[in-house]
Write a protein that holds these residues in place. Sequence first.
Motif, PDB file in Angstrom:
ATOM      1  N   SER A  59     138.859   8.181  30.375  1.00  0.00           N
ATOM      2  CA  SER A  59     139.334   9.507  29.993  1.00  0.00           C
ATOM      3  C   SER A  59     140.474  10.011  30.882  1.00  0.00           C
ATOM      4  CB  SER A  59     138.187  10.513  30.007  1.00  0.00           C
ATOM      5  OG  SER A  59     137.741  10.747  31.332  1.00  0.00           O
ATOM      6  N   LYS A  60     140.439   9.716  32.163  1.00  0.00           N
ATOM      7  CA  LYS A  60     141.431  10.260  33.095  1.00  0.00           C
ATOM      8  C   LYS A  60     142.552   9.295  33.448  1.00  0.00           C
ATOM      9  CE  LYS A  60     139.078  14.054  33.727  1.00  0.00           C
ATOM     10  NZ  LYS A  60     139.473  15.319  33.205  1.00  0.00           N
ATOM     11  N   HIS A  61     142.288   8.001  33.335  1.00  0.00           N
ATOM     12  CA  HIS A  61     143.271   6.977  33.724  1.00  0.00           C
ATOM     13  C   HIS A  61     143.323   5.864  32.673  1.00  0.00           C
ATOM     14  CE1 HIS A  61     143.074   8.939  37.642  1.00  0.00           C
ATOM     15  NE2 HIS A  61     141.757   8.819  37.581  1.00  0.00           N
ATOM     16  N   PRO A  62     143.657   6.205  31.437  1.00  0.00           N
ATOM     17  CA  PRO A  62     143.610   5.194  30.368  1.00  0.00           C
ATOM     18  C   PRO A  62     144.608   4.047  30.556  1.00  0.00           C
ATOM     19  CG  PRO A  62     144.655   7.206  29.585  1.00  0.00           C
ATOM     20  CD  PRO A  62     144.107   7.499  30.959  1.00  0.00           C
ATOM     21  N   ASP A  63     145.609   4.247  31.395  1.00  0.00           N
ATOM     22  CA  ASP A  63     146.603   3.200  31.627  1.00  0.00           C
ATOM     23  C   ASP A  63     146.142   2.163  32.651  1.00  0.00           C
ATOM     24  OD1 ASP A  63     146.722   5.440  33.390  1.00  0.00           O
ATOM     25  OD2 ASP A  63     148.585   4.651  34.234  1.00  0.00           O
ATOM     26  N   LYS A  64     145.024   2.426  33.353  1.00  0.00           N
ATOM     27  CA  LYS A  64     144.519   1.512  34.376  1.00  0.00           C
ATOM     28  C   LYS A  64     143.211   0.882  33.910  1.00  0.00           C
ATOM     29  CE  LYS A  64     146.310   4.272  38.192  1.00  0.00           C
ATOM     30  NZ  LYS A  64     145.951   5.045  39.389  1.00  0.00           N
ATOM     31  N   PRO A  65     143.075  -0.434  34.081  1.00  0.00           N
ATOM     32  CA  PRO A  65     141.798  -1.057  33.699  1.00  0.00           C
ATOM     33  C   PRO A  65     140.718  -0.723  34.730  1.00  0.00           C
ATOM     34  CG  PRO A  65     143.260  -2.690  34.654  1.00  0.00           C
ATOM     35  CD  PRO A  65     144.054  -1.414  34.539  1.00  0.00           C
ATOM     36  N   PRO A  66     139.484  -0.479  34.287  1.00  0.00           N
ATOM     37  CA  PRO A  66     138.419  -0.207  35.255  1.00  0.00           C
ATOM     38  C   PRO A  66     138.051  -1.478  36.024  1.00  0.00           C
ATOM     39  CG  PRO A  66     137.526  -0.234  33.027  1.00  0.00           C
ATOM     40  CD  PRO A  66     139.013  -0.370  32.917  1.00  0.00           C
ATOM     41  N   MET A  67     137.512  -1.295  37.216  1.00  0.00           N
ATOM     42  CA  MET A  67     137.044  -2.426  38.017  1.00  0.00           C
ATOM     43  C   MET A  67     135.847  -3.063  37.320  1.00  0.00           C
ATOM     44  SD  MET A  67     136.972  -1.001  41.932  1.00  0.00           S
ATOM     45  CE  MET A  67     136.520   0.711  41.632  1.00  0.00           C
ATOM     46  N   SER A  68     135.616  -4.335  37.608  1.00  0.00           N
ATOM     47  CA  SER A  68     134.395  -4.980  37.129  1.00  0.00           C
ATOM     48  C   SER A  68     133.218  -4.374  37.895  1.00  0.00           C
ATOM     49  CB  SER A  68     134.449  -6.485  37.389  1.00  0.00           C
ATOM     50  OG  SER A  68     134.380  -6.736  38.793  1.00  0.00           O
ATOM     51  N   TYR A  69     132.001  -4.631  37.422  1.00  0.00           N
ATOM     52  CA  TYR A  69     130.837  -4.078  38.119  1.00  0.00           C
ATOM     53  C   TYR A  69     130.779  -4.583  39.559  1.00  0.00           C
ATOM     54  CZ  TYR A  69     126.230  -2.726  39.544  1.00  0.00           C
ATOM     55  OH  TYR A  69     125.186  -2.178  40.248  1.00  0.00           O
ATOM     56  N   GLN A  70     131.097  -5.865  39.770  1.00  0.00           N
ATOM     57  CA  GLN A  70     131.065  -6.419  41.122  1.00  0.00           C
ATOM     58  C   GLN A  70     132.080  -5.732  42.033  1.00  0.00           C
ATOM     59  OE1 GLN A  70     131.209  -8.299  38.312  1.00  0.00           O
ATOM     60  NE2 GLN A  70     129.142  -9.133  38.338  1.00  0.00           N
ATOM     61  N   GLU A  71     133.301  -5.517  41.528  1.00  0.00           N
ATOM     62  CA  GLU A  71     134.322  -4.817  42.306  1.00  0.00           C
ATOM     63  C   GLU A  71     133.892  -3.379  42.592  1.00  0.00           C
ATOM     64  OE1 GLU A  71     138.427  -6.856  40.691  1.00  0.00           O
ATOM     65  OE2 GLU A  71     137.397  -5.419  39.393  1.00  0.00           O
ATOM     66  N   PHE A  72     133.318  -2.725  41.583  1.00  0.00           N
ATOM     67  CA  PHE A  72     132.842  -1.355  41.718  1.00  0.00           C
ATOM     68  C   PHE A  72     131.761  -1.272  42.800  1.00  0.00           C
ATOM     69  CE2 PHE A  72     129.647   1.811  40.354  1.00  0.00           C
ATOM     70  CZ  PHE A  72     130.407   2.963  40.425  1.00  0.00           C
ATOM     71  N   PHE A  73     130.807  -2.193  42.760  1.00  0.00           N
ATOM     72  CA  PHE A  73     129.723  -2.217  43.738  1.00  0.00           C
ATOM     73  C   PHE A  73     130.267  -2.410  45.152  1.00  0.00           C
ATOM     74  CE2 PHE A  73     126.522  -4.387  46.271  1.00  0.00           C
ATOM     75  CZ  PHE A  73     125.442  -3.523  46.134  1.00  0.00           C
ATOM     76  N   ARG A  74     131.172  -3.370  45.318  1.00  0.00           N
ATOM     77  CA  ARG A  74     131.759  -3.611  46.654  1.00  0.00           C
ATOM     78  C   ARG A  74     132.529  -2.399  47.143  1.00  0.00           C
ATOM     79  NH1 ARG A  74     132.872  -9.394  44.966  1.00  0.00           N
ATOM     80  NH2 ARG A  74     134.502  -8.420  43.779  1.00  0.00           N
TER      81      ARG A  74
END
Length: 57
Positions: free
Chosen positions: A27-42
């Motif tokens: 919703s806020k950064h549609p031009d950027k891909p979200p991190m994978s779950y592993q990247e998010f966790f780290r």
Amino acid sequence: MTGYVGQSLRLMVGVPEYSTYVAHMRSKHPDKPPMSYQEFFRECQATRYDGRVGRCC
């Protein structure tokens, strides 16, 4: 109930909800891909234990 227990446990160890992060990114950064779950966790662990501030907005 199990969903709430799991969410509470993740928050207690410093890991926010991944689905909330993905919804925020879409919703806020549609031009950027979200991190994978592993990247998010780290990233969450590094933010918690290294004293970094992990806020984007």
